[in-house]
Motif scaffolding. Sequence first.
Motif, PDB file in Angstrom:
ATOM      1  N   ALA A  27      47.054  28.470  59.015  1.00 61.32           N
ATOM      2  CA  ALA A  27      47.391  27.385  59.949  1.00 61.32           C
ATOM      3  C   ALA A  27      46.126  26.702  60.464  1.00 61.32           C
ATOM      4  O   ALA A  27      46.068  25.470  60.552  1.00 61.32           O
ATOM      5  N   ASP A  28      45.110  27.486  60.801  1.00 62.91           N
ATOM      6  CA  ASP A  28      43.846  26.895  61.276  1.00 62.91           C
ATOM      7  C   ASP A  28      43.158  26.102  60.175  1.00 62.91           C
ATOM      8  O   ASP A  28      42.573  25.050  60.430  1.00 62.91           O
ATOM      9  N   PHE A  29      43.218  26.605  58.928  1.00 63.20           N
ATOM     10  CA  PHE A  29      42.617  25.870  57.812  1.00 63.20           C
ATOM     11  C   PHE A  29      43.299  24.512  57.649  1.00 63.20           C
ATOM     12  O   PHE A  29      42.628  23.487  57.482  1.00 63.20           O
ATOM     13  N   GLU A  30      44.612  24.500  57.694  1.00 64.91           N
ATOM     14  CA  GLU A  30      45.337  23.230  57.560  1.00 64.91           C
ATOM     15  C   GLU A  30      44.977  22.282  58.702  1.00 64.91           C
ATOM     16  O   GLU A  30      44.819  21.077  58.486  1.00 64.91           O
ATOM     17  N   GLN A  31      44.819  22.808  59.905  1.00 70.02           N
ATOM     18  CA  GLN A  31      44.381  21.967  61.036  1.00 70.02           C
ATOM     19  C   GLN A  31      42.969  21.435  60.812  1.00 70.02           C
ATOM     20  O   GLN A  31      42.674  20.292  61.159  1.00 70.02           O
ATOM     21  N   MET A  32      42.097  22.265  60.251  1.00 72.40           N
ATOM     22  CA  MET A  32      40.721  21.822  59.960  1.00 72.40           C
ATOM     23  C   MET A  32      40.727  20.650  58.973  1.00 72.40           C
ATOM     24  O   MET A  32      39.914  19.734  59.090  1.00 72.40           O
ATOM     25  N   ILE A  33      41.654  20.677  58.029  1.00 79.76           N
ATOM     26  CA  ILE A  33      41.779  19.550  57.084  1.00 79.76           C
ATOM     27  C   ILE A  33      42.257  18.312  57.836  1.00 79.76           C
ATOM     28  O   ILE A  33      41.662  17.238  57.727  1.00 79.76           O
ATOM     29  N   LEU A  34      43.328  18.475  58.612  1.00 79.56           N
ATOM     30  CA  LEU A  34      43.931  17.332  59.302  1.00 79.56           C
ATOM     31  C   LEU A  34      43.008  16.690  60.332  1.00 79.56           C
ATOM     32  O   LEU A  34      43.035  15.481  60.508  1.00 79.56           O
ATOM     33  N   CYS A  35      42.177  17.495  60.989  1.00 76.64           N
ATOM     34  CA  CYS A  35      41.297  16.920  62.013  1.00 76.64           C
ATOM     35  C   CYS A  35      39.923  16.539  61.473  1.00 76.64           C
ATOM     36  O   CYS A  35      39.077  16.066  62.220  1.00 76.64           O
ATOM     37  N   GLY A  36      39.711  16.704  60.178  1.00 73.12           N
ATOM     38  CA  GLY A  36      38.459  16.253  59.574  1.00 73.12           C
ATOM     39  C   GLY A  36      37.316  17.250  59.604  1.00 73.12           C
ATOM     40  O   GLY A  36      36.176  16.886  59.311  1.00 73.12           O
ATOM     41  N   ASP A  37      37.598  18.519  59.917  1.00 77.11           N
ATOM     42  CA  ASP A  37      36.550  19.537  59.866  1.00 77.11           C
ATOM     43  C   ASP A  37      36.308  20.025  58.439  1.00 77.11           C
ATOM     44  O   ASP A  37      35.226  20.501  58.121  1.00 77.11           O
ATOM     45  N   VAL A  38      37.329  19.955  57.587  1.00 78.66           N
ATOM     46  CA  VAL A  38      37.180  20.241  56.153  1.00 78.66           C
ATOM     47  C   VAL A  38      37.394  18.921  55.432  1.00 78.66           C
ATOM     48  O   VAL A  38      38.508  18.384  55.423  1.00 78.66           O
ATOM     49  N   THR A  39      36.318  18.375  54.868  1.00 85.11           N
ATOM     50  CA  THR A  39      36.400  17.097  54.157  1.00 85.11           C
ATOM     51  C   THR A  39      36.008  17.231  52.688  1.00 85.11           C
ATOM     52  O   THR A  39      36.010  16.237  51.964  1.00 85.11           O
ATOM     53  N   ASP A  40      35.689  18.435  52.250  1.00 87.48           N
ATOM     54  CA  ASP A  40      35.332  18.668  50.854  1.00 87.48           C
ATOM     55  C   ASP A  40      36.574  18.480  49.981  1.00 87.48           C
ATOM     56  O   ASP A  40      37.526  19.259  50.068  1.00 87.48           O
ATOM     57  N   ALA A  41      36.555  17.437  49.167  1.00 92.44           N
ATOM     58  CA  ALA A  41      37.724  17.104  48.359  1.00 92.44           C
ATOM     59  C   ALA A  41      38.094  18.226  47.394  1.00 92.44           C
ATOM     60  O   ALA A  41      39.281  18.463  47.145  1.00 92.44           O
ATOM     61  N   SER A  42      37.108  18.925  46.869  1.00 94.55           N
ATOM     62  CA  SER A  42      37.391  20.029  45.943  1.00 94.55           C
ATOM     63  C   SER A  42      38.157  21.141  46.638  1.00 94.55           C
ATOM     64  O   SER A  42      39.088  21.713  46.069  1.00 94.55           O
ATOM     65  N   SER A  43      37.773  21.472  47.870  1.00 93.99           N
ATOM     66  CA  SER A  43      38.459  22.523  48.616  1.00 93.99           C
ATOM     67  C   SER A  43      39.894  22.121  48.938  1.00 93.99           C
ATOM     68  O   SER A  43      40.819  22.925  48.804  1.00 93.99           O
ATOM     69  N   VAL A  44      40.092  20.882  49.348  1.00 91.06           N
ATOM     70  CA  VAL A  44      41.437  20.402  49.676  1.00 91.06           C
ATOM     71  C   VAL A  44      42.307  20.361  48.413  1.00 91.06           C
ATOM     72  O   VAL A  44      43.466  20.787  48.431  1.00 91.06           O
ATOM     73  N   ALA A  45      41.740  19.905  47.306  1.00 89.56           N
ATOM     74  CA  ALA A  45      42.493  19.846  46.046  1.00 89.56           C
ATOM     75  C   ALA A  45      42.843  21.249  45.550  1.00 89.56           C
ATOM     76  O   ALA A  45      43.971  21.494  45.101  1.00 89.56           O
ATOM     77  N   ALA A  46      41.904  22.178  45.639  1.00 87.42           N
ATOM     78  CA  ALA A  46      42.169  23.555  45.206  1.00 87.42           C
ATOM     79  C   ALA A  46      43.247  24.185  46.076  1.00 87.42           C
ATOM     80  O   ALA A  46      44.107  24.924  45.577  1.00 87.42           O
ATOM     81  N   TYR A  47      43.212  23.898  47.374  1.00 86.30           N
ATOM     82  CA  TYR A  47      44.250  24.409  48.272  1.00 86.30           C
ATOM     83  C   TYR A  47      45.616  23.837  47.864  1.00 86.30           C
ATOM     84  O   TYR A  47      46.630  24.544  47.898  1.00 86.30           O
ATOM     85  N   GLY A  48      45.638  22.585  47.472  1.00 89.41           N
ATOM     86  CA  GLY A  48      46.881  21.989  46.971  1.00 89.41           C
ATOM     87  C   GLY A  48      47.396  22.724  45.742  1.00 89.41           C
ATOM     88  O   GLY A  48      48.600  22.989  45.633  1.00 89.41           O
ATOM     89  N   LEU A  49      46.508  23.082  44.822  1.00 88.81           N
ATOM     90  CA  LEU A  49      46.910  23.868  43.652  1.00 88.81           C
ATOM     91  C   LEU A  49      47.477  25.224  44.074  1.00 88.81           C
ATOM     92  O   LEU A  49      48.490  25.676  43.532  1.00 88.81           O
ATOM     93  N   LEU A  50      46.810  25.860  45.041  1.00 87.61           N
ATOM     94  CA  LEU A  50      47.290  27.150  45.526  1.00 87.61           C
ATOM     95  C   LEU A  50      48.696  27.031  46.095  1.00 87.61           C
ATOM     96  O   LEU A  50      49.571  27.846  45.809  1.00 87.61           O
ATOM     97  N   ARG A  51      48.914  26.005  46.901  1.00 91.78           N
ATOM     98  CA  ARG A  51      50.244  25.801  47.507  1.00 91.78           C
ATOM     99  C   ARG A  51      51.305  25.529  46.440  1.00 91.78           C
ATOM    100  O   ARG A  51      52.432  26.022  46.529  1.00 91.78           O
ATOM    101  N   LEU A  52      50.962  24.759  45.416  1.00 97.90           N
ATOM    102  CA  LEU A  52      51.919  24.423  44.362  1.00 97.90           C
ATOM    103  C   LEU A  52      52.220  25.604  43.461  1.00 97.90           C
ATOM    104  O   LEU A  52      53.336  25.751  42.968  1.00 97.90           O
ATOM    105  N   ARG A  53      51.215  26.438  43.224  1.00 97.24           N
ATOM    106  CA  ARG A  53      51.399  27.583  42.315  1.00 97.24           C
ATOM    107  C   ARG A  53      51.904  28.838  43.029  1.00 97.24           C
ATOM    108  O   ARG A  53      52.319  29.787  42.391  1.00 97.24           O
ATOM    109  N   GLY A  54      51.834  28.809  44.379  1.00 96.66           N
ATOM    110  CA  GLY A  54      52.348  29.927  45.169  1.00 96.66           C
ATOM    111  C   GLY A  54      51.528  31.190  45.104  1.00 96.66           C
ATOM    112  O   GLY A  54      50.607  31.397  44.471  1.00 96.66           O
TER     113      GLY A  54
END
Length: 172
Positions: free
Chosen positions: A145-172
């Motif tokens: 939950a904190d990681f997702e908030q860090m993305i939404l508030c701009g604390d995590v802006t690394d596109a590779s990290s956000v994209a990899a997290y998207g893969l993780l969410r899609l693949r479960g």
Amino acid sequence: MVEQISTRVVYANAWMTVHEDEIVLPDGTPGIYGYVERSDFVLVIPEENDGFHLVEEYRYPIRRRSWSFPQGSAKAPTREAEARIELAEETGLRAENLRFLGRLDNSHGLSTQSMHAFVATGLTAGETAREVTEQDMRQKWVSRADFEQMILCGDVTDASSVAAYGLLRLRG
């Protein structure tokens, strides 16, 4: 399809090569296309207790510190071995399990580089072995939950990290 007429290297160092190609577009229009040739890299999502271990370091091109998942291009015989090396070097963590999530083009309009994303589980702590350029690196564990908030508030802006997290969410 775009036809390459000629190519030349306009700059090169140990990390990248910049090319400039003369091209002809499908309608016959001539043009020039510049792109960066870079080695592929791995990114590892260290997952534990419904959260993740992140690293933060100063990133010279953007002139600020940035949180991300561990990533880099260690020399190893396989991508999995490379992922294990990067994880251990940057965080000190060793993974019992490493699962490949997928390959993504890093910036397909600008660079040849691809990212190979993994998720690491069954983690045990150990010593880091950071490169000299990573001497200011910090790490911390954050909940999902904190990681997702860090993305939404701009604390995590690394596109590779956000994209990899998207893969993780899609693949479960």
